[in-house]
Design a protein around this motif. Sequence first.
Motif, PDB file in Angstrom:
ATOM      1  N   GLY A  91      40.496  32.686  32.964  1.00 59.82           N
ATOM      2  CA  GLY A  91      41.232  33.495  33.923  1.00 59.82           C
ATOM      3  C   GLY A  91      40.294  34.432  34.662  1.00 59.82           C
ATOM      4  O   GLY A  91      39.770  34.124  35.714  1.00 59.82           O
ATOM      5  N   GLN A  92      40.066  35.603  34.070  1.00 61.24           N
ATOM      6  CA  GLN A  92      39.103  36.544  34.638  1.00 61.24           C
ATOM      7  C   GLN A  92      37.702  36.212  34.149  1.00 61.24           C
ATOM      8  O   GLN A  92      37.508  35.788  33.005  1.00 61.24           O
ATOM      9  N   VAL A  93      36.708  36.431  35.021  1.00 59.47           N
ATOM     10  CA  VAL A  93      35.350  36.038  34.678  1.00 59.47           C
ATOM     11  C   VAL A  93      34.354  36.999  35.312  1.00 59.47           C
ATOM     12  O   VAL A  93      34.604  37.584  36.369  1.00 59.47           O
ATOM     13  N   ASN A  94      33.243  37.201  34.640  1.00 55.48           N
ATOM     14  CA  ASN A  94      32.097  37.878  35.235  1.00 55.48           C
ATOM     15  C   ASN A  94      31.286  36.831  35.985  1.00 55.48           C
ATOM     16  O   ASN A  94      31.070  35.734  35.476  1.00 55.48           O
ATOM     17  N   GLN A 106      30.321  36.125  46.496  1.00 62.77           N
ATOM     18  CA  GLN A 106      30.927  37.099  47.404  1.00 62.77           C
ATOM     19  C   GLN A 106      32.285  36.603  47.902  1.00 62.77           C
ATOM     20  O   GLN A 106      33.269  37.341  47.914  1.00 62.77           O
ATOM     21  N   ARG A 107      32.315  35.331  48.325  1.00 62.20           N
ATOM     22  CA  ARG A 107      33.550  34.784  48.878  1.00 62.20           C
ATOM     23  C   ARG A 107      34.650  34.703  47.810  1.00 62.20           C
ATOM     24  O   ARG A 107      35.821  34.997  48.081  1.00 62.20           O
ATOM     25  N   PHE A 108      34.274  34.299  46.586  1.00 63.21           N
ATOM     26  CA  PHE A 108      35.265  34.183  45.515  1.00 63.21           C
ATOM     27  C   PHE A 108      35.810  35.559  45.148  1.00 63.21           C
ATOM     28  O   PHE A 108      37.018  35.725  44.932  1.00 63.21           O
ATOM     29  N   ALA A 109      34.935  36.563  45.087  1.00 65.28           N
ATOM     30  CA  ALA A 109      35.373  37.911  44.724  1.00 65.28           C
ATOM     31  C   ALA A 109      36.313  38.495  45.774  1.00 65.28           C
ATOM     32  O   ALA A 109      37.226  39.264  45.448  1.00 65.28           O
ATOM     33  N   LEU A 110      36.100  38.138  47.030  1.00 70.56           N
ATOM     34  CA  LEU A 110      36.988  38.619  48.092  1.00 70.56           C
ATOM     35  C   LEU A 110      38.307  37.853  48.123  1.00 70.56           C
ATOM     36  O   LEU A 110      39.379  38.431  48.340  1.00 70.56           O
ATOM     37  N   ALA A 111      38.232  36.539  47.884  1.00 69.96           N
ATOM     38  CA  ALA A 111      39.442  35.714  47.933  1.00 69.96           C
ATOM     39  C   ALA A 111      40.301  35.884  46.685  1.00 69.96           C
ATOM     40  O   ALA A 111      41.543  35.833  46.763  1.00 69.96           O
ATOM     41  N   ARG A 112      39.653  36.061  45.522  1.00 67.19           N
ATOM     42  CA  ARG A 112      40.370  36.143  44.247  1.00 67.19           C
ATOM     43  C   ARG A 112      39.904  37.353  43.442  1.00 67.19           C
ATOM     44  O   ARG A 112      39.386  37.220  42.328  1.00 67.19           O
ATOM     45  N   PRO A 113      40.044  38.549  43.968  1.00 69.35           N
ATOM     46  CA  PRO A 113      39.508  39.729  43.278  1.00 69.35           C
ATOM     47  C   PRO A 113      40.098  39.943  41.895  1.00 69.35           C
ATOM     48  O   PRO A 113      39.437  40.510  41.014  1.00 69.35           O
TER      49      PRO A 113
END
Length: 279
Positions: A91-94, A106-113
Amino acid sequence: MTLLTDSLVVDGVRLAYRDRGRGEPVVFLHGTPSHSYEWRDVVPRVEAAGFRVVTYDLLGYGGSERPVGRDTSVAAQTDLLGHLLDALGVGQVNVVAHDIGGAIGQRFALARPERVRRLMLIDSVSYDSWPSATWRKIIDENPEGFASMSQDELDALLTRQLRMTVADDSLMTGDVLGAYLAPHQSAPGRASFFEHQVRHYDSRYTEEISDRLGQLTMPVRILWGERDRWQPVRYARRLRDAIPHADLVVVPEAGHFLMEDAPERVVREIGDFLRTPLR
């Protein structure tokens, strides 16, 4: 050293991966021209420190499938990362991301924060920083790609480029250099190198998100080699200034492949960062 141990089909394509350890999940995203081999001195130690670590070769890279006609841009790789984590029940990941892996991060953190606990960017592409000047020149001189090159020509080109990634040139020789060259040691490998990697060296994937970096609220650490010849340190400072509460660590006497020049420091910084309290 063979780091990856398994493969699985995700969204209709086969990815080579490794999923080991127990504890808080961490995913490692490699760069180009590279594959998960770059993490060989880092990942086992993060696993041993008490984390569940997922490492994989991006689609079209290393031991993963190289499907004809499939989009392997960083935008498509970002979507595929989500599918991979779903398939593994994460689910959540570092996220620990290097080079173009940093664009995916960067894109994943913005799309799926909601799915990103912490984000570490290591000598990441950003803004208009890529392709680097040397890669831009190579692309301009080879508009039809690399399939028509002889193996010796491509090996020589990649060797010159790979030696730019380290501050200590002696580190990019022998078996280490051979491991980085290995995925491209065939006619299909030469064609795939252009089709799945170089053709997607396109800064629009980072430029189009640059005005949204201020939306990142998870802890972010930016780790950079002071002597990076592909991604100058000024881009690291620009990222730090754009991302709220981001911290920047610059490693002296290290280049773009920081994990080759200073693996012990990379392991230490990752371990420290993974203990950073969540906001």
